[in-house]
Write a protein that holds these residues in place. Structure first.
Motif, PDB file in Angstrom:
ATOM      1  N   TYR A 313      -9.665 -19.376 -27.132  1.00 32.40           N
ATOM      2  CA  TYR A 313      -8.697 -18.220 -27.537  1.00 32.40           C
ATOM      3  C   TYR A 313      -8.665 -17.148 -26.231  1.00 32.40           C
ATOM      4  O   TYR A 313      -8.076 -17.098 -25.733  1.00 32.40           O
ATOM      5  CB  TYR A 313      -9.673 -17.494 -28.722  1.00 32.40           C
ATOM      6  CG  TYR A 313     -11.227 -16.763 -27.641  1.00 32.40           C
ATOM      7  CD1 TYR A 313     -11.250 -15.930 -26.876  1.00 32.40           C
ATOM      8  CD2 TYR A 313     -11.870 -17.204 -28.670  1.00 32.40           C
ATOM      9  CE1 TYR A 313     -12.757 -15.154 -26.942  1.00 32.40           C
ATOM     10  CE2 TYR A 313     -13.404 -16.604 -28.871  1.00 32.40           C
ATOM     11  CZ  TYR A 313     -13.467 -15.753 -27.292  1.00 32.40           C
ATOM     12  OH  TYR A 313     -14.785 -15.130 -28.058  1.00 32.40           O
ATOM     13  N   SER A 314      -9.830 -18.210 -25.196  1.00 31.67           N
ATOM     14  CA  SER A 314      -9.563 -17.463 -24.032  1.00 31.67           C
ATOM     15  C   SER A 314      -8.272 -18.347 -23.404  1.00 31.67           C
ATOM     16  O   SER A 314      -7.484 -17.954 -22.692  1.00 31.67           O
ATOM     17  CB  SER A 314     -10.525 -17.671 -22.917  1.00 31.67           C
ATOM     18  OG  SER A 314     -12.064 -17.491 -23.386  1.00 31.67           O
ATOM     19  N   THR A 315      -8.274 -19.540 -23.594  1.00 35.29           N
ATOM     20  CA  THR A 315      -7.050 -19.973 -23.055  1.00 35.29           C
ATOM     21  C   THR A 315      -6.096 -19.765 -23.947  1.00 35.29           C
ATOM     22  O   THR A 315      -4.749 -19.662 -23.147  1.00 35.29           O
ATOM     23  CB  THR A 315      -7.109 -21.927 -23.320  1.00 35.29           C
ATOM     24  OG1 THR A 315      -7.851 -22.330 -23.690  1.00 35.29           O
ATOM     25  CG2 THR A 315      -5.674 -22.680 -23.550  1.00 35.29           C
ATOM     26  N   ARG A 316      -6.078 -19.296 -24.760  1.00 38.12           N
ATOM     27  CA  ARG A 316      -4.497 -18.627 -25.518  1.00 38.12           C
ATOM     28  C   ARG A 316      -4.368 -17.416 -24.953  1.00 38.12           C
ATOM     29  O   ARG A 316      -3.461 -16.955 -24.966  1.00 38.12           O
ATOM     30  CB  ARG A 316      -4.406 -17.966 -27.214  1.00 38.12           C
ATOM     31  CG  ARG A 316      -4.397 -19.287 -27.968  1.00 38.12           C
ATOM     32  CD  ARG A 316      -5.006 -18.979 -29.937  1.00 38.12           C
ATOM     33  NE  ARG A 316      -6.205 -19.256 -30.046  1.00 38.12           N
ATOM     34  CZ  ARG A 316      -6.502 -18.633 -31.060  1.00 38.12           C
ATOM     35  NH1 ARG A 316      -6.405 -17.070 -31.012  1.00 38.12           N
ATOM     36  NH2 ARG A 316      -8.582 -19.256 -31.451  1.00 38.12           N
ATOM     37  N   LEU A 317      -5.207 -16.128 -24.512  1.00 36.19           N
ATOM     38  CA  LEU A 317      -4.789 -15.033 -23.821  1.00 36.19           C
ATOM     39  C   LEU A 317      -4.350 -15.498 -22.393  1.00 36.19           C
ATOM     40  O   LEU A 317      -3.628 -14.678 -22.205  1.00 36.19           O
ATOM     41  CB  LEU A 317      -7.191 -14.757 -23.752  1.00 36.19           C
ATOM     42  CG  LEU A 317      -6.561 -12.865 -23.210  1.00 36.19           C
ATOM     43  CD1 LEU A 317      -5.541 -12.077 -24.069  1.00 36.19           C
ATOM     44  CD2 LEU A 317      -7.558 -12.068 -23.632  1.00 36.19           C
ATOM     45  N   ALA A 318      -4.452 -16.706 -21.804  1.00 34.06           N
ATOM     46  CA  ALA A 318      -4.037 -16.992 -20.492  1.00 34.06           C
ATOM     47  C   ALA A 318      -3.002 -17.640 -20.343  1.00 34.06           C
ATOM     48  O   ALA A 318      -2.231 -16.923 -19.638  1.00 34.06           O
ATOM     49  CB  ALA A 318      -4.857 -17.786 -20.384  1.00 34.06           C
ATOM     50  N   GLU A 319      -3.106 -18.902 -21.841  1.00 30.90           N
ATOM     51  CA  GLU A 319      -1.714 -18.619 -22.072  1.00 30.90           C
ATOM     52  C   GLU A 319      -0.141 -17.840 -22.003  1.00 30.90           C
ATOM     53  O   GLU A 319       0.908 -17.494 -21.968  1.00 30.90           O
ATOM     54  CB  GLU A 319      -1.255 -19.569 -23.026  1.00 30.90           C
ATOM     55  CG  GLU A 319      -2.046 -21.252 -22.355  1.00 30.90           C
ATOM     56  CD  GLU A 319      -1.801 -21.664 -23.515  1.00 30.90           C
ATOM     57  OE1 GLU A 319      -1.808 -21.878 -24.049  1.00 30.90           O
ATOM     58  OE2 GLU A 319      -1.963 -23.066 -23.664  1.00 30.90           O
TER      59      GLU A 319
END
Length: 379
Positions: A313-319
């Protein structure tokens, strides 16, 4: 709807309780009788929110590192094995709460059970009581492998109930905004995430800020002087020389161990829901409540996902463009400072963060979702 008895089953730390409190309070305010059940060491977190608490176990999460044979289990380094390990621990925790929950259900007879996503005893007690089960998100999602591993650990408890599989939820309450839900996410009753934390008396500096950028650093509510302290102290050391107003969110005993601190630094158990609107940037370990709480206030974030399960989910927020990730293997003072400068100096991070905040604010409130709980119980 007639007055219901709603049993909320919570996990073994404050972090997985905070997310459930707004819905529990809303259900109580709607006239329903609400109990929150969990282990003894989280009773104060529940009662501090003005909610009735029932202790169903003396088990702590650290106790779950010991398997049913009495052998201490080391945390694996392999990512796949780590997920299996985490699931087994959550399963053992659920098993430790099992008898206490069944006894409570037999005596109190709930009409509905609401459980946090990692409270795997919740569907079991609902099945025992013969009532609907509502699964409630505690962040933006955990790897499916954790659920499967927890179910495997709970084989003896499932057999006692005459079950061959974990009971499915009758309703899934998700606080993830639509833009960040995964493509194959199950159907859900979406709900606005309401930031909650244990409060303290406010001082003017908490809701006002000076001329310098205000940076909040946190490693979550689970940090103690003996656990994860090095993570927090390392983060503080890497940013304390920056030209910012630095706030460090930590339990008071942890904050005391950090002192003495420079003049531009404040540390302690901070009201993050009050501070967030005043912050220009937040840097933290990517814990679920910290991520969602700052998303709700439109604050851009720098994430250092030390725990494997938060990477997705960190990756989703960064993307999406509302956060920047620093690889835990490369969390040098130089790399962190560079990430902080980039987010502070690039307007698009705050713009995207505010878009998410607006999306979250448009979701149904906990008070409105109580109606969905009533419908599930009526069916």
């Amino acid at each position: 709807m007639l007055r219901m008895r709603i049993l909320f089953v919570v996990g073994g730390s404050s972090g997985v309780i905070f997310s459930l409190i707004p819905l529990a309070q809303a259900a109580r305010n709607a006239g329903h009788q609400v109990f929150l059940a969990g282990p003894y060491d989280v009773m104060h977190t529940i009662t501090a929110a003005g909610l009735p608490a029932v202790s169903v176990s003396e088990l702590s999460m650290m106790d779950t590192y010991v398997d049913r044979k009495g052998d201490f289990q080391q945390i694996p380094k392999d990512l796949h094995e780590r997920y299996l390990f985490n699931g087994r621990c959550f399963g053992r925790f659920a098993a430790g709460c099992f008898d206490g929950l069944l006894e409570l259900a037999d005596r109190w007879r709930p009409d509905l059970v609401v459980g946090g996503a990692l409270a795997f005893a919740a569907p079991l007690v609902a099945a025992h009581a013969g009532v609907p089960y509502v699964k409630h998100a505690v962040d933006m999602g955990e790897p499916r492998m954790i659920d499967l591993s927890a179910a495997a650990e709970l084989g003896p408890e499932l057999e006692r109930l005459g079950l061959y599989d974990m009971p499915r939820a009758d309703l899934w309450v998700d606080t993830t905004p639509p833009s960040l839900r995964v493509a194959d996410a199950p159907p859900a009753q979406l709900m606005r995430y309401v930031p909650y934390t244990t409060s303290r008396v406010l001082e003017p500096w908490m809701y006002t800020k000076g001329d310098r950028p205000r940076l909040l650093v946190s490693a979550g509510s689970r940090v103690t002087p003996d656990r994860d302290f090095d993570t927090l102290s390392g983060l503080v050391a890497k940013v304390s020389q920056l030209d910012v107003e630095l706030l460090i969110g930590a339990p008071e005993d942890v904050a005391e161990k950090l002192r003495p601190l420079p003049d531009n630094v404040r540390a302690g158990w901070l009201p993050l829901d009050v501070l967030a609107p005043t912050c220009d940037l937040v840097m933290h370990h990517a814990g679920g409540n910290t991520v969602l709480g700052n998303m709700a206030h439109g604050v851009p974030q720098v994430l250092i996902p030390y725990l494997p399960y938060v990477v997705d989910y960190s990756t989703r927020l960064a993307e999406y463009g509302a956060a920047k990730i620093v690889d835990p293997e490369e969390d040098t003072a130089e790399n962190i400072a560079q990430a902080l400068r980039e987010v502070l100096e690039t307007p698009s991070y705050r713009e995207r963060a505010r878009e998410l905040a607006a999306e979250m604010a448009a979701l149904p409130t906990p008070a409105q979702v109580v109606g969905a709980l009533e419908e599930v119980a009526a069916r």
